[in-house]
Each structure stands twice: as structure tokens, then as C-alpha cells.
Design an enzyme around this catalytic site. Structure first.
Site, PDB file in Angstrom:
ATOM      1  N   HIS A  18       0.810  -1.238   0.008  1.00 38.63           N
ATOM      2  CA  HIS A  18       0.151   0.096   0.052  1.00 38.63           C
ATOM      3  C   HIS A  18       1.042   1.267   0.142  1.00 38.63           C
ATOM      4  CE1 HIS A  18      -3.015  -2.571   2.497  1.00 38.63           C
ATOM      5  NE2 HIS A  18      -3.651  -2.411   1.223  1.00 38.63           N
ATOM      6  N   LYS A  42     -16.752  -5.428  11.095  1.00 40.10           N
ATOM      7  CA  LYS A  42     -16.916  -6.768  12.010  1.00 40.10           C
ATOM      8  C   LYS A  42     -16.051  -7.751  11.511  1.00 40.10           C
ATOM      9  CE  LYS A  42     -21.510  -6.408  13.433  1.00 40.10           C
ATOM     10  NZ  LYS A  42     -22.481  -5.800  12.644  1.00 40.10           N
ATOM     11  N   ARG A  94      -2.223  -5.875  -8.449  1.00 34.69           N
ATOM     12  CA  ARG A  94      -1.374  -7.075  -8.504  1.00 34.69           C
ATOM     13  C   ARG A  94      -1.556  -8.032  -9.607  1.00 34.69           C
ATOM     14  NH1 ARG A  94      -2.769  -7.702  -2.162  1.00 34.69           N
ATOM     15  NH2 ARG A  94      -4.604  -7.073  -3.231  1.00 34.69           N
ATOM     16  N   SER A 132      -2.564  -7.756   2.674  1.00 34.74           N
ATOM     17  CA  SER A 132      -2.707  -7.692   4.320  1.00 34.74           C
ATOM     18  C   SER A 132      -3.310  -9.107   5.013  1.00 34.74           C
ATOM     19  CB  SER A 132      -3.912  -6.879   4.928  1.00 34.74           C
ATOM     20  OG  SER A 132      -3.953  -5.417   4.252  1.00 34.74           O
TER      21      SER A 132
HETATM   22  P1  ADP Z   1      -5.929  -5.823   0.693  1.00 33.34           P
HETATM   23  O1  ADP Z   1      -6.114  -6.468  -0.983  1.00 33.34           O
HETATM   24  O2  ADP Z   1      -4.337  -6.229   0.770  1.00 33.34           O
HETATM   25  O3  ADP Z   1      -6.553  -6.212   1.740  1.00 33.34           O
HETATM   26  P2  ADP Z   1      -6.871  -3.269   0.323  1.00 33.34           P
HETATM   27  O4  ADP Z   1      -8.410  -3.696   0.465  1.00 33.34           O
HETATM   28  O5  ADP Z   1      -6.716  -2.504   1.531  1.00 33.34           O
HETATM   29  O6  ADP Z   1      -5.715  -4.423   0.517  1.00 33.34           O
HETATM   30  O7  ADP Z   1      -6.531  -2.623  -0.860  1.00 33.34           O
HETATM   31  C1  ADP Z   1      -6.565  -1.375  -1.320  1.00 33.34           C
HETATM   32  C2  ADP Z   1      -5.960  -1.185  -2.643  1.00 33.34           C
HETATM   33  O8  ADP Z   1      -4.435  -1.584  -2.434  1.00 33.34           O
HETATM   34  C3  ADP Z   1      -6.525  -2.203  -3.861  1.00 33.34           C
HETATM   35  O9  ADP Z   1      -6.345  -1.609  -5.217  1.00 33.34           O
HETATM   36  C4  ADP Z   1      -5.458  -3.346  -3.878  1.00 33.34           C
HETATM   37  O10 ADP Z   1      -5.540  -3.878  -5.110  1.00 33.34           O
HETATM   38  C5  ADP Z   1      -4.304  -2.346  -3.529  1.00 33.34           C
HETATM   39  N1  ADP Z   1      -3.220  -3.314  -2.975  1.00 33.34           N
HETATM   40  C6  ADP Z   1      -3.191  -4.125  -2.002  1.00 33.34           C
HETATM   41  N2  ADP Z   1      -1.982  -4.712  -1.644  1.00 33.34           N
HETATM   42  C7  ADP Z   1      -1.079  -4.089  -2.571  1.00 33.34           C
HETATM   43  C8  ADP Z   1       0.172  -4.376  -3.094  1.00 33.34           C
HETATM   44  N3  ADP Z   1       0.974  -5.206  -2.402  1.00 33.34           N
HETATM   45  N4  ADP Z   1       0.841  -3.799  -4.213  1.00 33.34           N
HETATM   46  C9  ADP Z   1      -0.080  -2.808  -4.806  1.00 33.34           C
HETATM   47  N5  ADP Z   1      -1.253  -2.734  -4.631  1.00 33.34           N
HETATM   48  C10 ADP Z   1      -1.849  -3.139  -3.395  1.00 33.34           C
END
Ligand code: ADP
Length: 163
Positions: A18, A42, A94, A132
């Protein structure tokens, strides 16, 4: 004219993947708002307040707090974008796995608000597999997650497990 973008997600917790997207998006826009969704509260490990605090600490550590702001939000993403006068939604992509979901989300958001464009940044090669969910899984099983997370975030995860 100020170009404002929102980077939404669950950030449960914020990973180096992120942070990489935040650093790169901050170079493109005058202001970037990291939007932390509270709708799935939740199912999340951290409360929205905890997720906001962790993201703020990471952003301040990398010296971007003058142009990157963190906000918790609920409800429709496009409403949050409009409220902040943002014309762009930034998402990270990704390899392969993210594509279908992200494509659908971008099209649906465009259908309900065609004044807000979605912009994808490809995940950096060293962050492709960082999520995450997997980081939390590794941590739960006793693995070292320091290469995936900011050290303050590792501490928050440690504290969460002890509770
Ligand atoms: P996750 O999929 O890790 O739970 P989020 O829902 O918080 O993450 O994702 C927010 C945005 O960040 C989404 O567009 C997701 O594709 C992107 N994202 C998550 N991890 C990465 C990463 N390692 N590299 C690039 N973008 C990422």
C-alpha cells in the site's frame, strides 16, 4: 487547479505494498486521500480508528503528511470522492488475481459517477504478493513479517495478538 485523488481500501493493516502505491500516487496528484473503509468493520482485525492511526503514522514517517491525508469513511466510495472534490480513484493492481474484481469495481463506480475516473498503478515487482490477509496469516503462525510491514505496524499486530 488542484488534482485530488482518493486511494480507498481496507488497509487492515497498511502494508509496504500500500505504501508503495501511496508514494507513487503522491507524485502524480497535488493531494491524495487514503480512504479507509469502515463498512466491513466486523470482519476486520483492526478498528477503523486503529487503521487510520497506523496509516497516518506510516505516512508521517515517509514525510508525505503535507499532501497525503487519511480518512475513515463509510458508504459509497464515489460519494466520498465527491465530498473531497476528488476526480480520480487510485487502485493498486497485483498480477492477475486483482484484475477481475478491480475491473468490475471500476466499471460499476463509473456507471454511478462518470465524473470520477479510476486509475490503476501496477504493483511494484517486490510487492506483487504482499496482501494484508497473507501478512496477518503469516504473523498469526509465528512468522517474521518485518519485510512486509512498517515496524510500528508490526508492533500493533503483536499487541493485537496478545489481547
Ligand atoms: P488487501 O487486498 O491487501 O486487503 P486493500 O483492500 O486494503 O488491500 O487494498 C486497497 C488497494 O490497494 C486495492 O486496490 C489493492 O489492490 C491495492 N493493494 C493491496 N496490496 C497491494 C500491493 N502489495 N501492491 C499494490 N497494490 C496493492
Amino acid at each position: 487547479m488542484n488534482k485530488i485523488a482518493v486511494y480507498p481500501g481496507s488497509f487492515d493493516p497498511i502494508t509496504n505494498g500500500h505504501t508503495d502505491i501511496i508514494k507513487r500516487a503522491a507524485k502524480i496528484f497535488d493531494k491524495l486521500i487514503v480512504g479507509i473503509a469502515s463498512d466491513n468493520e466486523k470482519q476486520s482485525t483492526f478498528s477503523v480508528q486503529e487503521r487510520v492511526k497506523m496509516a497516518e503514522a506510516v505516512i508521517s514517517e515517509i514525510g508525505l503528511d503535507d499532501r497525503v491525508e487519511v480518512q475513515g469513511f463509510s458508504g459509497l466510495l464515489v460519494n466520498m470522492a465527491h465530498k473531497n472534490k476528488a476526480s480520480v480513484i487510485v487502485r493498486g493492481l497485483r498480477a492477475i488475481a486483482d484484475f477481475e474484481f478491480e475491473f468490475q469495481l471500476a466499471v460499476m463506480n463509473y456507471k454511478i459517477a462518470d465524473d470520477v475516473e479510476t486509475l490503476f498503478l501496477m504493483a511494484s515487482d517486490n510487492q506483487q504478493f504482499v496482501s494484508s490477509r497473507f501478512v496477518k496469516e503469516i504473523h498469526k503462525l509465528g512468522g517474521d513479517v518485518s519485510q512486509f510491514l512498517n515496524s510500528g505496524v508490526v508492533k500493533c499486530l503483536d499487541d493485537k495478538i496478545k489481547k
